[in-house]
Design a protein around this motif. Structure first.
Motif, PDB file in Angstrom:
ATOM      1  N   ARG A 268     -75.283  23.828  -8.330  1.00 35.80           N
ATOM      2  CA  ARG A 268     -74.721  24.641  -7.346  1.00 35.80           C
ATOM      3  C   ARG A 268     -73.436  24.824  -8.306  1.00 35.80           C
ATOM      4  O   ARG A 268     -72.628  24.700  -8.665  1.00 35.80           O
ATOM      5  CB  ARG A 268     -74.146  24.151  -6.033  1.00 35.80           C
ATOM      6  N   ALA A 269     -72.415  26.145  -8.798  1.00 37.60           N
ATOM      7  CA  ALA A 269     -71.627  26.280  -8.822  1.00 37.60           C
ATOM      8  C   ALA A 269     -70.375  27.375  -8.546  1.00 37.60           C
ATOM      9  O   ALA A 269     -70.539  27.345  -7.426  1.00 37.60           O
ATOM     10  CB  ALA A 269     -71.997  27.072  -9.959  1.00 37.60           C
ATOM     11  N   MET A 270     -69.478  26.705  -8.871  1.00 37.13           N
ATOM     12  CA  MET A 270     -68.111  27.485  -8.940  1.00 37.13           C
ATOM     13  C   MET A 270     -67.372  28.519  -9.403  1.00 37.13           C
ATOM     14  O   MET A 270     -66.732  27.250 -10.252  1.00 37.13           O
ATOM     15  CB  MET A 270     -67.163  27.196  -7.371  1.00 37.13           C
ATOM     16  N   ALA A 271     -67.522  29.713  -9.667  1.00 38.20           N
ATOM     17  CA  ALA A 271     -65.749  29.974 -10.130  1.00 38.20           C
ATOM     18  C   ALA A 271     -65.344  31.371  -9.843  1.00 38.20           C
ATOM     19  O   ALA A 271     -65.481  31.749  -8.187  1.00 38.20           O
ATOM     20  CB  ALA A 271     -66.844  31.069 -11.410  1.00 38.20           C
ATOM     21  N   GLY A 272     -64.628  31.702 -10.354  1.00 38.57           N
ATOM     22  CA  GLY A 272     -63.564  32.502  -9.880  1.00 38.57           C
ATOM     23  C   GLY A 272     -62.629  33.311 -11.038  1.00 38.57           C
ATOM     24  O   GLY A 272     -62.651  32.483 -11.652  1.00 38.57           O
ATOM     25  N   LEU A 273     -62.401  34.562 -10.193  1.00 41.27           N
ATOM     26  CA  LEU A 273     -61.133  35.025 -11.227  1.00 41.27           C
ATOM     27  C   LEU A 273     -59.825  34.987 -10.861  1.00 41.27           C
ATOM     28  O   LEU A 273     -59.355  35.215  -9.879  1.00 41.27           O
ATOM     29  CB  LEU A 273     -62.246  36.958 -11.305  1.00 41.27           C
ATOM     30  N   SER A 274     -58.678  34.635 -11.733  1.00 41.11           N
ATOM     31  CA  SER A 274     -57.558  34.576 -11.523  1.00 41.11           C
ATOM     32  C   SER A 274     -57.377  33.879 -10.221  1.00 41.11           C
ATOM     33  O   SER A 274     -57.157  32.764 -10.042  1.00 41.11           O
ATOM     34  CB  SER A 274     -56.473  36.071 -11.318  1.00 41.11           C
ATOM     35  N   HIS A 293     -71.391  23.070 -12.153  1.00 42.02           N
ATOM     36  CA  HIS A 293     -70.491  23.863 -12.417  1.00 42.02           C
ATOM     37  C   HIS A 293     -69.477  24.724 -12.647  1.00 42.02           C
ATOM     38  O   HIS A 293     -69.148  25.309 -11.119  1.00 42.02           O
ATOM     39  CB  HIS A 293     -72.013  25.461 -12.580  1.00 42.02           C
ATOM     40  N   ILE A 294     -68.968  24.767 -13.094  1.00 39.10           N
ATOM     41  CA  ILE A 294     -67.184  25.215 -12.576  1.00 39.10           C
ATOM     42  C   ILE A 294     -66.539  26.422 -14.187  1.00 39.10           C
ATOM     43  O   ILE A 294     -66.878  26.082 -14.947  1.00 39.10           O
ATOM     44  CB  ILE A 294     -66.031  24.105 -12.419  1.00 39.10           C
ATOM     45  N   GLY A 295     -66.348  27.487 -13.160  1.00 43.53           N
ATOM     46  CA  GLY A 295     -65.522  28.643 -14.481  1.00 43.53           C
ATOM     47  C   GLY A 295     -64.267  29.169 -13.493  1.00 43.53           C
ATOM     48  O   GLY A 295     -63.955  29.590 -12.548  1.00 43.53           O
ATOM     49  N   LEU A 296     -63.717  29.297 -14.770  1.00 39.82           N
ATOM     50  CA  LEU A 296     -61.890  29.435 -14.358  1.00 39.82           C
ATOM     51  C   LEU A 296     -61.999  30.758 -15.582  1.00 39.82           C
ATOM     52  O   LEU A 296     -62.006  30.571 -16.474  1.00 39.82           O
ATOM     53  CB  LEU A 296     -61.012  28.424 -14.856  1.00 39.82           C
ATOM     54  N   PRO A 383     -75.933  33.180 -18.468  1.00 36.10           N
ATOM     55  CA  PRO A 383     -76.454  32.753 -19.348  1.00 36.10           C
ATOM     56  C   PRO A 383     -76.372  31.084 -19.534  1.00 36.10           C
ATOM     57  O   PRO A 383     -77.897  30.287 -19.784  1.00 36.10           O
ATOM     58  CB  PRO A 383     -76.845  32.858 -20.570  1.00 36.10           C
ATOM     59  N   LEU A 384     -75.158  30.460 -19.420  1.00 32.06           N
ATOM     60  CA  LEU A 384     -75.121  29.281 -19.413  1.00 32.06           C
ATOM     61  C   LEU A 384     -75.249  28.086 -18.349  1.00 32.06           C
ATOM     62  O   LEU A 384     -75.111  26.906 -18.304  1.00 32.06           O
ATOM     63  CB  LEU A 384     -73.317  28.755 -20.177  1.00 32.06           C
ATOM     64  N   MET A 385     -75.467  28.882 -17.567  1.00 27.60           N
ATOM     65  CA  MET A 385     -75.484  27.786 -15.525  1.00 27.60           C
ATOM     66  C   MET A 385     -76.954  27.175 -15.228  1.00 27.60           C
ATOM     67  O   MET A 385     -77.935  28.436 -15.643  1.00 27.60           O
ATOM     68  CB  MET A 385     -75.062  28.936 -14.602  1.00 27.60           C
ATOM     69  N   PHE A 386     -77.270  26.848 -15.058  1.00 28.02           N
ATOM     70  CA  PHE A 386     -78.213  25.691 -14.144  1.00 28.02           C
ATOM     71  C   PHE A 386     -79.498  25.800 -14.980  1.00 28.02           C
ATOM     72  O   PHE A 386     -80.467  26.324 -14.983  1.00 28.02           O
ATOM     73  CB  PHE A 386     -78.608  26.531 -13.122  1.00 28.02           C
ATOM     74  N   ARG A 387     -78.959  25.369 -16.522  1.00 27.04           N
ATOM     75  CA  ARG A 387     -79.915  24.545 -17.179  1.00 27.04           C
ATOM     76  C   ARG A 387     -80.331  23.637 -17.156  1.00 27.04           C
ATOM     77  O   ARG A 387     -80.615  22.419 -17.932  1.00 27.04           O
ATOM     78  CB  ARG A 387     -79.465  25.031 -19.148  1.00 27.04           C
ATOM     79  N   ASP A 388     -81.731  23.560 -16.423  1.00 25.37           N
ATOM     80  CA  ASP A 388     -82.257  21.911 -16.040  1.00 25.37           C
ATOM     81  C   ASP A 388     -83.246  21.563 -17.523  1.00 25.37           C
ATOM     82  O   ASP A 388     -83.229  22.151 -18.468  1.00 25.37           O
ATOM     83  CB  ASP A 388     -83.640  22.313 -14.928  1.00 25.37           C
TER      84      ASP A 388
END
Length: 388
Positions: A268-274, A293-296, A383-388
């Motif tokens: 499970r990931a969370m990310a967002g713009l601005s 996984h976290i994306g800013l 492509p960088l997410m959820f690389r088990d």
């Protein structure tokens, strides 16, 4: 609030790509975001925009598409009564909001499609990008974007989310998928990532090329507070707790109960713009048993101070992705651009990486606080997410 500039920038204008060219190439074509059959607005190969508004009784017409909403393009009345004009300079590649000012009133361009931004439905224009292929509509297997309505006892209503399921989801009933919760920016809503951002097409193309693991994307409205321009307290009164309750206690359980998810933190990931990145930074690091996984995206940075203040950050965070447009990072000018980060995100990312954290920093060249930055960021992050 130190992130106020980041949040407000989503509602501001766009970057002009450079100084006025000596001559304008007359190869203008209708924008790809025009309403059916409409010839204006138009764009050319240099990134200039040309407008034509039929308002024969108007006294003054201006287009708001400009740096931070300052200036814009003033139109002139032609002999046939229409108002016409070409932007003073070329604009950054990608999507931009704009509206008209006619005799002091605010209106949308009847020739263009509308997109929700700046807390209202705005006209949209697309400046052709040299790298548009990664979000182009292609003859590849496509996923589905569907609207869901989920109960929200905390807000006393049903709330809306859009859910992207990857190609093959309906054909493989035993397959379960990771989930990315992807948030919009200030003044936008849950339609932004699909409509303006082309998140579904970006994912379809990456999956078809074998560049990313298929996963579900969930997009919901992040403004649980009734904050509008001019409201008492403004952004300084924004409280993350109501949205955090909606996300953690209502939306995630609904999604896990209605879709075939891998319902654990590693998937499970969370990310967002601005503003969505601001929300992500406030929520995800404090709930590492929910998100790994976290994306800013133009929404702040992670410093070693953040890491040291967050128990188990090094142990539980599988990806810390931070991105900005190059114009947001340009500190050479006397006035910093909207969205300029309060500290050096490149150095912060390097420090995290040196500490053994999977820290990735990405810069979108020649873009600012705008959707081309965030489209490119999603293409790099997925492509960088959820690389088990």
């Amino acid at each position: 609030m130190k992130y106020t500039g980041l949040i407000l920038a989503a509602a501001l204008g766009v970057g002009v790509a450079g100084a006025q060219s000596p001559s304008i190439v007359e190869d203008f074509k209708p924008s790809s975001l025009n309403q059916p059959g409409q010839q204006y607005p138009q764009v050319n190969s240099q990134g200039y925009a040309r407008f034509r508004i039929v308002a024969p009784d108007a006294k003054a017409v201006k287009v708001s598409l400009g740096l931070g909403g300052r200036g814009g393009t003033v139109l002139s009345k032609a002999a046939d009564g229409a108002w016409v004009g070409t932007s003073e300079g070329p604009f950054d590649e990608g999507f931009h909001y704009y509206h008209l000012t006619v005799d002091g009133g605010t209106f949308n361009d009847p020739g263009a499609l509308n997109f929700y931004g700046s807390t209202r439905w705005e006209s949209g224009i697309e400046i052709p990008a040299h790298d548009a292929d990664f979000y182009a509509l292609k003859d590849v297997p496509h996923g589905h974007v569907q609207q869901v309505l989920f109960p929200s006892p905390s807000t006393g209503t049903s709330r809306r989310a859009f859910v992207y399921t990857p190609p093959g989801y309906d054909k493989n009933p035993r397959t379960r998928y990771p989930v990315l919760y992807l948030q919009h920016g200030w003044g936008e809503d849950e339609t932004a990532w699909s409509n303006q951002g082309h998140a579904n097409l970006i994912m379809d193309n990456l999956i078809a090329a074998g560049k990313t693991r298929p996963f579900i994307i969930v997009m919901t409205y992040g403004m649980t507070n009734d904050i509008r321009p001019g409201s008492p307290g403004g952004l300084a009164s924004f409280d993350i707790r109501p949205f955090q309750t909606v996300l953690l206690d209502e939306l995630i359980p609904y999604v896990d109960g209605h879709f075939r998810t891998l319902a654990d933190a590693p998937h499970r990931a969370m990310a967002g713009l601005s503003m969505g990145g601001f929300e992500t930074k406030l929520i995800a690091p404090k709930h590492l048993d929910t998100f790994s996984h976290i994306g800013l995206l133009s929404g702040g940075t992670f410093s070693m101070e953040d890491v040291n203040a967050t128990p188990d950050f090094k142990k539980k965070v599988k990806l810390a992705f931070v991105s900005f447009g190059s114009r947001e990072l340009d500190r050479s000018r006397s006035n910093l651009p909207p969205g300029a980060p309060p500290s050096d995100p490149r150095a912060n990312a390097a420090a995290l990486k040196a500490a053994g954290i999977n820290s990735v920093f990405y810069v979108s060249e020649n873009t600012g606080h705008e959707f081309q930055t965030w489209r490119r960021s999603l293409q790099q992050m997925a492509p960088l997410m959820f690389r088990d």
